[in-house]
Scaffold this motif. Structure first.
Motif, PDB file in Angstrom:
ATOM      1  N   MET A  25       0.342  10.305 -39.851  1.00  0.00           N
ATOM      2  CA  MET A  25       0.071  10.034 -41.260  1.00  0.00           C
ATOM      3  C   MET A  25       1.240   9.272 -41.897  1.00  0.00           C
ATOM      4  SD  MET A  25      -0.577  12.761 -44.343  1.00  0.00           S
ATOM      5  CE  MET A  25       1.149  13.271 -44.265  1.00  0.00           C
ATOM      6  N   ILE A  26       2.462   9.700 -41.568  1.00  0.00           N
ATOM      7  CA  ILE A  26       3.646   9.012 -42.103  1.00  0.00           C
ATOM      8  C   ILE A  26       3.688   7.573 -41.605  1.00  0.00           C
ATOM      9  CG2 ILE A  26       6.165   8.964 -42.030  1.00  0.00           C
ATOM     10  CD1 ILE A  26       6.115  12.015 -41.955  1.00  0.00           C
ATOM     11  N   LYS A  27       3.351   7.392 -40.354  1.00  0.00           N
ATOM     12  CA  LYS A  27       3.346   6.041 -39.789  1.00  0.00           C
ATOM     13  C   LYS A  27       2.349   5.145 -40.504  1.00  0.00           C
ATOM     14  CE  LYS A  27       2.792   3.541 -35.419  1.00  0.00           C
ATOM     15  NZ  LYS A  27       2.531   3.666 -33.952  1.00  0.00           N
ATOM     16  N   ARG A  28       1.176   5.690 -40.834  1.00  0.00           N
ATOM     17  CA  ARG A  28       0.161   4.898 -41.546  1.00  0.00           C
ATOM     18  C   ARG A  28       0.608   4.564 -42.959  1.00  0.00           C
ATOM     19  NH1 ARG A  28      -3.382   8.733 -39.455  1.00  0.00           N
ATOM     20  NH2 ARG A  28      -3.502   9.695 -41.536  1.00  0.00           N
ATOM     21  N   ASN A  29       1.188   5.531 -43.641  1.00  0.00           N
ATOM     22  CA  ASN A  29       1.539   5.344 -45.055  1.00  0.00           C
ATOM     23  C   ASN A  29       2.825   4.565 -45.262  1.00  0.00           C
ATOM     24  OD1 ASN A  29      -0.752   6.750 -45.847  1.00  0.00           O
ATOM     25  ND2 ASN A  29       0.297   8.725 -45.867  1.00  0.00           N
ATOM     26  N   PHE A  30       3.666   4.543 -44.263  1.00  0.00           N
ATOM     27  CA  PHE A  30       4.942   3.824 -44.368  1.00  0.00           C
ATOM     28  C   PHE A  30       5.028   2.764 -43.275  1.00  0.00           C
ATOM     29  CE2 PHE A  30       5.609   7.923 -46.378  1.00  0.00           C
ATOM     30  CZ  PHE A  30       6.300   7.589 -47.536  1.00  0.00           C
ATOM     31  N   GLY A  31       3.948   2.009 -43.168  1.00  0.00           N
ATOM     32  CA  GLY A  31       3.868   0.986 -42.122  1.00  0.00           C
ATOM     33  C   GLY A  31       5.016  -0.012 -42.127  1.00  0.00           C
ATOM     34  N   TYR A  90       8.164   1.640 -40.828  1.00  0.00           N
ATOM     35  CA  TYR A  90       8.052   1.886 -39.390  1.00  0.00           C
ATOM     36  C   TYR A  90       8.204   0.573 -38.620  1.00  0.00           C
ATOM     37  CZ  TYR A  90       6.455   3.948 -35.034  1.00  0.00           C
ATOM     38  OH  TYR A  90       6.382   4.395 -33.742  1.00  0.00           O
TER      39      TYR A  90
END
Length: 686
Positions: A585-591, A594
């Motif tokens: 989820m963090i990876k998706r929201n902070f693309g 990342y």
């Protein structure tokens, strides 16, 4: 009564590994017909390092008893008043480094017997690592800049050979060339610093240069307002930035994972990357004269500690996680140097050597058990299959994050306290960086630990694809064959020749900090070796607050670093063992963030575009316009065309008729007369 140091015994310390390297490298390879087998090769190299370790321990005990040694063994060249010599300076700093280098090297040698047993380049490998040990020993034992530079370049050369050990793999060749070129950038600054000191001090001997430090502090660089000592120290530190992988010259170190795992442990723990830290500590009498140089060191170290730690949080290759941990810890050591806490930096160098070698060799043991799969996403639950590797890796991880009573706690907390006590420019940012790095270190360390040793078993299933960023296979054969366990296969504990070094490294990783902190930081261990200006009072404040190692550990349980480390461990536990949907989820929201980390701040691409492609464009421009157009086109071909054009004109005058030649002769005589004879005076001109 002080023990006496024997020059012959001291000479045996670097020469024993060198002789072992020569025997394995010459007689164990095709160079001389491969006349000795694998057993002889690893025996002579291990014996050479073991002899060096025994003499190093004896030397350390003698130094603790008051002995010292500073003599020239060989004069290589004399130019006027300048002498270029080979000699040793043995004091507490050198003796400690000798013991650390030889002990870690011995563990790596023993470990390699098991790890490299199927490799075709077995004898060559042992020759290289013994040569690496010789080079590092020559560096730390030197008493002059010439020998320091020899050892400095020798470890760079051997690291090039070791990183590119699998010389048929394109990625290994690219990695060793990258390491070589980046270190050349740092070494250019290093040799400039040595040259400045040599030019103005008139000597290459440490003590003779240190004796003139007050005079050097008053000089400015000709044509500028820069202090000579500041310029020289920054140039020396640029060399350390390359060797000790400080931002922005750190880019070579993660790619060095292309070498075999034992090499990663040797390069990253006790040898090459610590050379810069050792050098700055040795040069403390000079660096103490320049607050500007110290502030520069402080800020560079803080940037490295924090931002390299961030990169470790998203790595999936087990060796790269440990590699970025090395970068971050080197940043901690550099921060301590910038605070004038040289003894703390060297103390962390020592503790880090043990637990980082342990973590790298533990990672290698996991790789062997996983059939050379390095992706931590394909592991899990290895604790019950590899109990020795599990418990020793846990000890190394606890030491790395600074758990009270473990070795890393005493050195890391001392660095944080030293930063808080300093008032140099940049100290505020440095304190913020080292504090945040505590959480970051704990998070990526236990992220790796939980994914590898706990949770559900993910091996023997379709594997995650390795993209270019994580593609760092450490195949014992150097081939791109199948990696990972097949369905139904289970991991297995490594043989004793691999687990024994893990156990022997786990012991100092747990206890050496408790034992050594008082004599090394607050006793007389470095008296007369490391010098601190009275204006720099960080060590004095540490001394006032220290009430024994046990009391420090108890107090550490209430301090901010402990709670930050605990928060990092708990966060990793929740993310990867309790609710593994959170990282996705963090990876998706902070693309974008990342992507920035995934691309390593785009520094490789910047280097490629600005330096590699830019240099290629400049070279192409020089070739096209300078070489082809100016030199070949104008100078060479142009002159030929001019001569050809003139010859066509002159050729028309060569008609072959005598009256033409006579006419030309008459014209020539008339011209001569008009130039050299006076004009006649006619009446109308009077």
């Amino acid at each position: 009564m002080a023990g006496q140091l024997n020059s012959t015994l001291l000479l045996a310390v670097p020469l024993a590994p060198l002789i072992g390297s020569a025997i394995a490298g010459l007689f164990g390879t095709r160079f001389f017909g491969n006349v000795i087998g694998r057993k002889v090769s690893h025996t002579v190299t291990i014996l050479g390092v073991f002899i060096a370790l025994l003499i190093s321990i004896q030397t350390l005990l003698a130094v603790l008893d008051g002995a010292s040694f500073n003599e020239t063994l060989y004069t290589w060249l004399t130019v006027g008043s300048m002498k270029m010599e080979i000699g040793f300076m043995i004091d507490s700093l050198t003796a400690m480094m000798m013991c650390v280098v030889t002990f870690v090297s011995l563990m790596v040698h023993i470990y390699s017997v098991g790890y490299m047993r199927e490799d075709e380049g077995y004898n060559r490998f042992f020759s290289y690592i013994s040569l690496f040990t010789f080079s590092m020993l020559m560096l730390v034992m030197s008493n002059n800049f010439l020998q320091l530079f020899f050892g400095w370049e020798a470890v760079g050369l051997v690291s090039y050979l070791l990183i590119g050990f699998y010389y048929t793999k394109p990625t290994a060749i690219a990695a060793n060339m990258k390491a070589f070129l980046v270190n050349r950038v740092g070494d250019f600054g290093f040799i400039l610093g040595i040259g400045l000191l040599m030019a103005y001090a008139g000597s290459m001997n440490y003590q003779e240069v240190f004796a003139q430090k007050e005079a050097l502090a008053t000089l400015t660089l000709p044509g500028t307002s820069w202090l000579l000592i500041t310029t020289a120290c920054i140039c020396l530190f640029i060399g350390a930035m390359g060797k000790s992988a400080q931002f922005p010259l750190h880019v070579w170190l993660p790619d060095s994972m292309e070498g075999p795992t034992p090499i990663s442990a040797l390069i990253h723990a006790a040898t090459m990357v610590t050379a810069g830290i050792f050098m700055v500590a040795r040069m403390s009498p000079l660096f103490e004269l320049s607050d500007a140089a110290l502030s520069f060191i402080l800020v560079i170290g803080a940037i490295t500690a924090l931002f390299m730690g961030f990169l470790g949080m998203i790595q999936n290759d087990i060796k790269r996680v440990v590699a970025y941990s090395t970068l971050s810890q080197l940043g901690y050591m550099t921060v301590a140097l910038g605070c004038s806490a040289y003894s703390v930096a060297v103390f962390h160098l020592m503790t880090h050597a043990f637990f980082k070698a342990l973590l790298f060799l533990g990672a290698g043991s996991v790789i062997v058990g996983m059939h050379h799969d390095q992706d931590i996403r394909n592991m899990g639950g290895l604790r019950k299959y590899m109990p020795i590797t599990w418990i020793t890796s846990l000890v190394g991880s606890l030491a790395l994050i600074g758990t009270p009573l473990f070795s890393g706690f005493y050195s890391k907390d001392s660095i944080i306290e030293a930063v808080a006590a300093t008032n140099l420019t940049g100290s505020g940012f440095a304190y913020f960086a080292v504090l945040v790095s505590v959480f970051v270190t704990a998070f990526y360390s236990f992220r790796m630990y939980f994914l590898v040793f706990h949770g559900k078993e993910r091996f023997g299933k379709p594997q995650h694809g390795h993209d270019d960023h994580h593609h760092a296979k450490d195949d014992a054969h150097g081939h791109d064959e199948h990696h990972g366990l097949a369905p139904g296969q289970k991991p297995h504990e490594s043989p004793w020749v691999i687990t024994l070094p893990l156990v022997l490294l786990a012991i100092p990783s747990a206890v050496i900090g408790f034992i050594a902190i008082e004599p090394m930081l607050f006793g007389d261990f470095f008296k007369g070796v490391i010098f601190v200006n009275e204006a720099h009072h960080a060590m004095e404040e540490l001394r006032e607050e220290f009430h024994g190692p046990l009391q420090m550990a108890i107090h550490g349980l209430t301090a901010a670093p402990f709670w930050l480390a605990l928060a990092g461990v708990v966060t990793a536990w929740y993310f990867y063992l309790v609710n593994d949907k959170v990282p996705a989820m963090i990876k998706r929201n902070f693309g974008p963030v990342y992507a920035l980390l995934e691309n390593k701040y785009y520094l490789d691409k910047i280097n490629q575009v600005v330096f590699a492609d830019g240099a290629r464009m400049i070279g192409s421009g020089f070739s096209r316009f300078g070489d082809r157009a100016l030199i070949d086109g104008f100078a060479v071909n142009g002159s030929a065309k001019v001569i050809g054009w003139l010859s066509t004109i002159v050729r028309k005058l060569q008609s072959g008729y005598i009256y033409h030649y006579a006419f030309v002769m008459i014209l020539g005589v008339l011209g001569f007369m008009m130039v050299f004879l006076p004009f006649p005076r006619f009446p109308f001109n009077q």
